[in-house]
Write a protein that holds these residues in place. Structure first.
Motif: not given
Length: 97
Positions: A18-24
């Motif tokens: 989720n963190y990776i996704k939230d950072n594009g």
């Protein structure tokens, strides 16, 4: 280039996903690698990153005391066991006193 990190469990890995996704960035779906679960993503320089779980671990199909004494393969590779074994360089496992 491939860089791998570890997480303690699936929940921790999901937090990272989720963190990776939230950072594009885009990650792969979770890949079941038999001994661990992995997600992958690339950064702008095309370096492949992997985040793998510690569990279920290498003791799912052999006891800790005999780890490394014989070649263990995920079941999907068993049909090619003979082929795989023919190209591997033998490893000598030393016992600690």
């Amino acid at each position: 280039m491939h860089i791998a990190w570890r997480t303690s469990d699936d929940e921790d890995q999901l937090d990272w996903k989720n963190y990776i996704k939230d950072n594009g960035y885009v990650t792969t779906p979770v890949k079941d690698r038999n001994y661990f679960h992995s997600i992958y993503f690339k950064e702008h320089g095309e370096i492949l990153f992997e985040i793998a779980t510690d569990s279920p671990g290498f003791t799912i199909d052999e006891p800790r005391e005999t780890l490394g004494e014989k070649l263990m393969l995920p079941k999907q590779f068993d049909p090619k066991r003979e082929q795989i074994e023919q190209v591997l360089i033998p490893i000598i496992v030393r016992k600690l006193d």
